[in-house]
Design a protein around this motif. Sequence first.
Motif, PDB file in Angstrom:
ATOM      1  N   THR A   1       0.809  -1.215   0.000  1.00  0.00           N
ATOM      2  CA  THR A   1       0.000   0.000   0.000  1.00  0.00           C
ATOM      3  C   THR A   1       0.838   1.258   0.000  1.00  0.00           C
ATOM      4  OG1 THR A   1      -1.753  -1.166   1.195  1.00  0.00           O
ATOM      5  CG2 THR A   1      -1.815   1.234   1.227  1.00  0.00           C
ATOM      6  N   GLU A   2       1.851   1.337   0.866  1.00  0.00           N
ATOM      7  CA  GLU A   2       2.644   2.553   0.950  1.00  0.00           C
ATOM      8  C   GLU A   2       3.433   2.790  -0.323  1.00  0.00           C
ATOM      9  OE1 GLU A   2       2.440   4.996   3.104  1.00  0.00           O
ATOM     10  OE2 GLU A   2       0.788   3.801   3.916  1.00  0.00           O
TER      11      GLU A   2
ATOM     12  N   ASP B   1      -5.371   4.621 -11.144  1.00  0.00           N
ATOM     13  CA  ASP B   1      -5.625   3.185 -10.996  1.00  0.00           C
ATOM     14  C   ASP B   1      -4.553   2.616 -10.059  1.00  0.00           C
ATOM     15  OD1 ASP B   1      -5.831   0.440 -11.234  1.00  0.00           O
ATOM     16  OD2 ASP B   1      -5.730   0.402 -13.419  1.00  0.00           O
ATOM     17  N   PRO B   2      -4.941   2.143  -8.861  1.00  0.00           N
ATOM     18  CA  PRO B   2      -3.941   1.633  -7.906  1.00  0.00           C
ATOM     19  C   PRO B   2      -3.295   0.312  -8.296  1.00  0.00           C
ATOM     20  CG  PRO B   2      -5.916   2.398  -6.780  1.00  0.00           C
ATOM     21  CD  PRO B   2      -6.260   2.322  -8.227  1.00  0.00           C
TER      22      PRO B   2
ATOM     23  N   LEU C   1     -11.540   1.448  -9.992  1.00  0.00           N
ATOM     24  CA  LEU C   1     -11.516   0.099  -9.420  1.00  0.00           C
ATOM     25  C   LEU C   1     -11.495  -0.886 -10.581  1.00  0.00           C
ATOM     26  CD1 LEU C   1     -11.761  -1.831  -6.992  1.00  0.00           C
ATOM     27  CD2 LEU C   1     -14.252  -1.620  -7.198  1.00  0.00           C
ATOM     28  N   ALA C   2     -10.398  -1.622 -10.715  1.00  0.00           N
ATOM     29  CA  ALA C   2     -10.225  -2.553 -11.833  1.00  0.00           C
ATOM     30  C   ALA C   2      -9.823  -3.917 -11.292  1.00  0.00           C
ATOM     31  CB  ALA C   2      -9.178  -2.023 -12.803  1.00  0.00           C
ATOM     32  N   ILE C   3     -10.813  -4.689 -10.868  1.00  0.00           N
ATOM     33  CA  ILE C   3     -10.549  -5.998 -10.249  1.00  0.00           C
ATOM     34  C   ILE C   3     -11.260  -7.124 -10.974  1.00  0.00           C
ATOM     35  CG2 ILE C   3     -10.156  -5.031  -7.946  1.00  0.00           C
ATOM     36  CD1 ILE C   3     -13.101  -5.919  -7.307  1.00  0.00           C
ATOM     37  N   SER C   4     -11.953  -6.837 -12.061  1.00  0.00           N
ATOM     38  CA  SER C   4     -12.882  -7.776 -12.675  1.00  0.00           C
ATOM     39  C   SER C   4     -12.254  -9.130 -13.006  1.00  0.00           C
ATOM     40  CB  SER C   4     -13.447  -7.165 -13.955  1.00  0.00           C
ATOM     41  OG  SER C   4     -14.432  -7.975 -14.524  1.00  0.00           O
TER      42      SER C   4
ATOM     43  N   TRP D   1      -4.654  -8.476  -1.919  1.00  0.00           N
ATOM     44  CA  TRP D   1      -5.667  -8.328  -0.866  1.00  0.00           C
ATOM     45  C   TRP D   1      -5.327  -7.176   0.074  1.00  0.00           C
ATOM     46  CZ3 TRP D   1     -10.296  -9.986  -1.463  1.00  0.00           C
ATOM     47  CH2 TRP D   1     -10.538 -11.081  -2.283  1.00  0.00           C
ATOM     48  N   GLU D   2      -4.026  -6.927   0.284  1.00  0.00           N
ATOM     49  CA  GLU D   2      -3.650  -5.771   1.100  1.00  0.00           C
ATOM     50  C   GLU D   2      -4.109  -4.473   0.432  1.00  0.00           C
ATOM     51  OE1 GLU D   2       0.134  -3.054   2.294  1.00  0.00           O
ATOM     52  OE2 GLU D   2       0.563  -5.115   1.698  1.00  0.00           O
ATOM     53  N   LEU D   3      -3.901  -4.360  -0.902  1.00  0.00           N
ATOM     54  CA  LEU D   3      -4.345  -3.164  -1.623  1.00  0.00           C
ATOM     55  C   LEU D   3      -5.862  -2.990  -1.506  1.00  0.00           C
ATOM     56  CD1 LEU D   3      -2.240  -3.227  -4.925  1.00  0.00           C
ATOM     57  CD2 LEU D   3      -1.810  -1.936  -2.839  1.00  0.00           C
ATOM     58  N   CYS D   4      -6.586  -4.093  -1.598  1.00  0.00           N
ATOM     59  CA  CYS D   4      -8.051  -4.011  -1.474  1.00  0.00           C
ATOM     60  C   CYS D   4      -8.464  -3.574  -0.073  1.00  0.00           C
ATOM     61  CB  CYS D   4      -8.678  -5.357  -1.821  1.00  0.00           C
ATOM     62  SG  CYS D   4      -8.557  -5.797  -3.578  1.00  0.00           S
ATOM     63  N   ARG D   5      -7.821  -4.126   0.944  1.00  0.00           N
ATOM     64  CA  ARG D   5      -8.180  -3.756   2.319  1.00  0.00           C
ATOM     65  C   ARG D   5      -7.857  -2.297   2.630  1.00  0.00           C
ATOM     66  NH1 ARG D   5      -5.904  -9.158   3.325  1.00  0.00           N
ATOM     67  NH2 ARG D   5      -7.653 -10.560   3.762  1.00  0.00           N
TER      68      ARG D   5
END
Length: 269
Positions: free
Chosen positions: A151-152, A176-177, A210-213, A192-196
């Motif tokens: 994340t950081e 877009d992260p 949000l691009a997780i499809s 999953w860390e990025l999502c949390r």
Amino acid sequence: MQSCTVKGMTVGGGAPVRIMGIINCSPESFFSGSYVPGCAVRDHAFAMIDEGADIVDVGARSTAPGSVPITVAEEIERIETALAELDGSGVAVSVDTMYPEVLDACLRHDIHLINDISGLSNPAYARLAADSDLPVVAMATGRLPGDPKGTEATRVVLGQVIERARAAGIEGLILDPAVGRWTPERTYADDWELCRNFGRFKAAGHPILLAISRKSFIGDLIGRPSEERLAATLALTARLLTDADMVRTHDVAATRDAVRVIEHMEQSL
């Protein structure tokens, strides 16, 4: 937060969440069900608009790990065939490419948004984008697409992306992260860390994509191939939607229904 305008449509800044439908002209895609041949793009785009898409994102190269590489010339031929089908259609069109030669070809067509997974790291690409006066979706990229780990690191790299856009003179910017298995160093846990921590990317001050499809980290969790990841994708979308301004999806109708339910729940509070 800054907003962004795409073909007269506001993204971010309190506007409704926008739906970006994926039109994939690459048969090498990780999700075979998403492939649309160039001759069928117009009908597919109108079908997505009818289902609730605000914009369609046209790409002609798979960037999934392990995908079969193609030449820049092949990508240009594919995407120009697709864009010719959409010229004058009135559909809001985004183009998904990381190569300046391909972008240059796309700019001869009726397009409204640029989607760059290389995060404006190529100066020639950034100049073309700036000269077009079109808004840009730019992914978290240091040297290689999606290379920050954690994340950081992602927040730092998004700051670099913002500086590249500013230096080039690009005013409309969507970030877009880069959730996904973009590099070999990326792990299931990293995604999953990025999502949390997805809400932390809003602090950058720009609209967030949000691009997780149907991505592999979802499949790793539920043990299902891309064709069977819709329900899990929608579940995660629902959790992250309040921190997103645009959702990129293979499944427009289902995503639009999920967005409507979540937005209605929030209005009722």
